[in-house]
Enzyme design. Structure first.
Site, PDB file in Angstrom:
ATOM      1  CB  VAL A   9      -0.965   0.027   1.204  1.00  0.00           C
ATOM      2  CG1 VAL A   9      -2.085  -0.994   1.025  1.00  0.00           C
ATOM      3  CG2 VAL A   9      -0.244  -0.205   2.509  1.00  0.00           C
ATOM      4  CB  SER A  10       0.583   4.381  -1.868  1.00  0.00           C
ATOM      5  OG  SER A  10       0.520   3.652  -3.066  1.00  0.00           O
TER       6      SER A  10
END
Length: 198
Positions: A9-10
């Site tokens: 996930v960013s």
């Protein structure tokens, strides 16, 4: 043989739990789970801390499962290199979003090659559109590129100072610009002078 799952996930505020659940609901038993949180998709797979840790732990002949293709790299080239590296170690690479296809099997390799071809075509089209947009802007008389760091008046003053023997560094300090800017102004002035004499 063990099955490894990987999620990314960013941002730190996001979670990879949905990716893990998606893998488990598809019928795969995950023995080892690795996740990179707060890591942009623009970072190549091999440079992601937890993905690198996964590569150290996974053994030849085991399986890696991800929910989507972009978990394996930042672009088509990075994904291909990553899959090739894993295939060389006889590691199966399963991507749920591609119907659970093993990218190291012949059909998976074909699918990956097709996806890469589409990605390359999209890049070419983007370059084409960008060039067309720039050409249109030029025709409309729009000024492209970075704005100049010095005004024409300042450029004349810079040239005068340099001609009178002031050093490039001193002139840069006076005008609060870099030495490279001063050198560029001097080079541009010299070119203009040579054009006038031809």
């Amino acid at each position: 043989m063990a099955t490894f799952g990987y999620g990314r996930v960013s941002t730190d505020q996001q979670h990879t739990e949905n990716q893990r659940l998606e893998i488990e609901r598809s019928g795969h038993q995950v023995d080892f789970w690795f996740e990179d949180r707060g890591v942009s998709g623009k970072v190549p797979a091999m440079q992601r801390p937890q993905f690198a840790a996964l590569l150290d732990k996974i053994r030849d002949g085991e399986t890696l499962i991800v929910s989507k293709l972009d978990r394996l790299g930042r672009d088509a080239i990075d994904v291909q290199q990553c899959v090739r590296h894993l295939a060389d170690r006889d590691i199966r690479v399963v991507v749920l979003a591609l119907g659970g296809q093993d990218l190291t099997a012949p059909a998976g390799k074909l699918m990956l090659a097709m996806l890469s071809a589409v990605a390359e075509m999209e890049r070419d089209l983007l370059v084409e559109r960008t060039q067309a947009g720039l050409a249109r802007a030029r025709q409309e008389g729009k000024k492209l590129g970075r704005p100049a760091k010095t005004t024409p008046t300042q450029q004349r003053e810079i040239c005068s100072a340099l001609e009178s023997g002031v050093s490039v560094s001193e002139v840069a300090r006076r005008f609060a610009v870099s030495r490279a800017t001063i050198i560029a102004v001097r080079t541009m002035a010299a070119k203009m002078l040579s054009y006038q004499h031809t």
